[in-house]
Scaffold this motif. Structure first.
Motif, short mmCIF file in Angstrom:
data_model
loop_
_atom_site.label_atom_id
_atom_site.label_comp_id
_atom_site.label_asym_id
_atom_site.label_seq_id
_atom_site.Cartn_x
_atom_site.Cartn_y
_atom_site.Cartn_z
N GLU A 41 0.83 -1.19 0.00
CA GLU A 41 0.00 0.00 0.00
C GLU A 41 0.87 1.25 0.00
OE1 GLU A 41 -3.08 0.20 2.85
OE2 GLU A 41 -3.75 -1.86 2.56
N GLN A 42 0.41 2.27 -0.68
CA GLN A 42 1.20 3.49 -0.86
C GLN A 42 1.47 4.20 0.46
OE1 GLN A 42 -0.51 6.17 -3.68
NE2 GLN A 42 1.15 7.65 -3.57
N ASP A 43 0.49 4.16 1.37
CA ASP A 43 0.63 4.89 2.63
C ASP A 43 1.19 4.02 3.76
OD1 ASP A 43 -0.43 7.14 1.41
OD2 ASP A 43 -2.49 6.60 1.94
N ALA A 44 1.62 2.81 3.44
CA ALA A 44 2.14 1.92 4.49
C ALA A 44 3.43 2.49 5.08
CB ALA A 44 2.40 0.53 3.91
N VAL A 45 3.56 2.35 6.40
CA VAL A 45 4.72 2.87 7.12
C VAL A 45 5.71 1.73 7.34
CG1 VAL A 45 5.52 3.98 9.23
CG2 VAL A 45 3.28 4.57 8.28
N SER A 46 6.97 1.98 7.06
CA SER A 46 7.99 0.96 7.27
C SER A 46 8.15 0.67 8.76
CB SER A 46 9.32 1.42 6.69
OG SER A 46 10.36 0.51 7.05
N THR A 47 8.23 -0.61 9.11
CA THR A 47 8.41 -0.96 10.52
C THR A 47 9.78 -0.53 11.04
OG1 THR A 47 9.15 -3.19 9.86
CG2 THR A 47 6.82 -2.92 10.44
N GLU A 48 10.71 -0.27 10.13
CA GLU A 48 12.03 0.21 10.56
C GLU A 48 11.89 1.51 11.35
OE1 GLU A 48 16.39 1.39 8.59
OE2 GLU A 48 14.65 0.99 7.32
N HIS A 49 10.86 2.31 11.02
CA HIS A 49 10.61 3.58 11.70
C HIS A 49 10.20 3.36 13.15
CE1 HIS A 49 9.36 7.72 12.30
NE2 HIS A 49 8.13 7.32 12.59
N THR A 50 9.71 2.16 13.48
CA THR A 50 9.20 1.89 14.83
C THR A 50 10.22 1.19 15.72
OG1 THR A 50 8.28 -0.31 14.30
CG2 THR A 50 6.91 1.61 13.80
N HIS A 51 11.42 0.92 15.21
CA HIS A 51 12.42 0.20 16.01
C HIS A 51 12.95 1.10 17.13
CE1 HIS A 51 16.73 -1.30 16.64
NE2 HIS A 51 15.92 -2.14 17.26
N VAL A 52 12.91 0.57 18.35
CA VAL A 52 13.40 1.31 19.52
C VAL A 52 14.34 0.41 20.30
CG1 VAL A 52 12.78 2.46 21.69
CG2 VAL A 52 11.27 2.65 19.70
N GLN A 53 15.49 0.95 20.69
CA GLN A 53 16.45 0.19 21.50
C GLN A 53 16.78 0.96 22.77
OE1 GLN A 53 20.90 -0.48 20.64
NE2 GLN A 53 20.00 -2.42 20.01
N SER A 54 16.86 0.23 23.87
CA SER A 54 17.18 0.84 25.15
C SER A 54 18.12 -0.07 25.92
CB SER A 54 15.89 1.08 25.96
OG SER A 54 16.20 1.55 27.26
N THR A 55 19.01 0.52 26.71
CA THR A 55 19.94 -0.25 27.54
C THR A 55 19.77 0.16 29.00
OG1 THR A 55 21.54 -0.31 25.71
CG2 THR A 55 22.35 -0.89 27.91
N GLU A 56 19.65 -0.83 29.87
CA GLU A 56 19.49 -0.59 31.30
C GLU A 56 20.56 -1.36 32.07
OE1 GLU A 56 17.39 1.49 32.55
OE2 GLU A 56 15.97 1.82 30.90
N LEU A 57 21.06 -0.75 33.15
CA LEU A 57 22.02 -1.40 34.04
C LEU A 57 21.26 -1.90 35.26
CD1 LEU A 57 24.95 -2.08 34.94
CD2 LEU A 57 25.03 0.22 35.94
N VAL A 58 21.38 -3.20 35.56
CA VAL A 58 20.69 -3.78 36.71
C VAL A 58 21.42 -3.40 37.99
CG1 VAL A 58 19.84 -5.89 37.80
CG2 VAL A 58 19.90 -5.72 35.30
N LEU A 59 20.74 -2.63 38.85
CA LEU A 59 21.29 -2.19 40.13
C LEU A 59 20.62 -2.96 41.27
CD1 LEU A 59 21.34 1.64 39.40
CD2 LEU A 59 23.26 0.03 39.25
N PRO A 60 21.18 -2.93 42.48
CA PRO A 60 20.59 -3.69 43.61
C PRO A 60 19.10 -3.45 43.82
CG PRO A 60 22.79 -2.95 44.20
CD PRO A 60 22.51 -2.36 42.84
N PRO A 61 18.58 -2.21 43.71
CA PRO A 61 17.13 -2.04 43.91
C PRO A 61 16.27 -2.75 42.86
CG PRO A 61 18.27 0.06 44.14
CD PRO A 61 19.26 -0.90 43.57
#
Length: 240
Positions: free
Chosen positions: A107-127
């Protein structure tokens, strides 16, 4: 919402040989009328952490009420369905890999899923961890919801509302000091809802240097979106 009273009730519905199903019911309580409204219902599967090398065998649950008997019967069905899902998805993955035939949305108006890619990094701390040093499962789920929500928001001009979490599974543990990398991407849209897949990988210091991640979690989160009037918004079609 802020100011409301949340009531959480949990109960072991059934004990299998080495695992158990715990039912979780969340309600919100009106402080003026004392009436309760169901917010969420979920079922979690637990295994007991062994002291030695042998697994811990669980005793049967004592059933006291008709509701206990019903949930006890339903627990075995939920377990059967859950295991069946795994087999079905494995079969689909194997067939897809063999055929290599993937249909994409043209479809002409279809949005690429590449636009929705999200990456996050978290450090596990004692709490973020329990007394064993293992990361809280709820903490991991909260981080997963955050990246999934950002991913879904790329397709709507509103704040996505989480409707359900499907096939959330712990493939392995993570510990204090680990770096957790979250990758989220929209898999597909279904007019008024969207599915976001999230994959979590863990690294200790040595694994981080060598780029050798451990796959510890995966889940599929379903979101909807509403406007100021509370009306459901439509999501655009996506192109993988």
């Amino acid at each position: 919402r802020v100011g409301q009273i949340i009531v959480i009730r949990t109960k072991v519905n059934r004990a299998f040989i080495t695992s158990m199903e715990v039912g979780i019911k969340v309600t919100v309580q009106d402080v003026l009328t004392n009436a309760e409204k169901i917010v969420s219902v979920a079922y979690a599967t637990y295994v007991a952490k062994p002291v030695g090398v042998e697994k811990v065998e669980l005793k049967p649950v004592q059933l006291l009420s008709p509701e206990d008997h019903l949930e006890h019967s339903l627990a075995i069905e939920r377990r059967r369905i859950r295991l069946g899902y795994v087999q079905v998805f494995q079969k689909i993955m194997q067939e897809s890999n063999k055929e290599g035939d993937f249909h994409t949305c043209e479809e002409q108006d279809a949005v690429s899923t590449e636009h929705t890619h999200v990456q996050s990094t978290e450090l596990v701390l004692p709490p973020h961890a329990n007394h064993h040093g293992n990361t809280f499962g709820g903490q991991i789920m909260a981080w997963m919801e955050t990246v999934a929500s950002i991913s879904a928001s790329r397709l709507c001009r509103s704040h996505p509302v989480l409707k359900s979490v499907n096939m959330f599974k712990f493939w392995g543990p993570s510990f204090v000091g680990d770096r957790l990398v979250f990758n989220a991407i929209v898999n597909n849209t279904f007019h008024n809802s969207v599915e976001v897949g999230v994959r979590v990988e863990a690294y200790n210091c040595e694994e981080w240097i060598k780029d050798e991640p451990r796959h510890i979690n995966s889940a599929f989160l379903i979101f909807s979106a509403v406007n100021d009037k509370g009306e459901l918004l439509a999501f655009p079609r996506v192109k993988p």
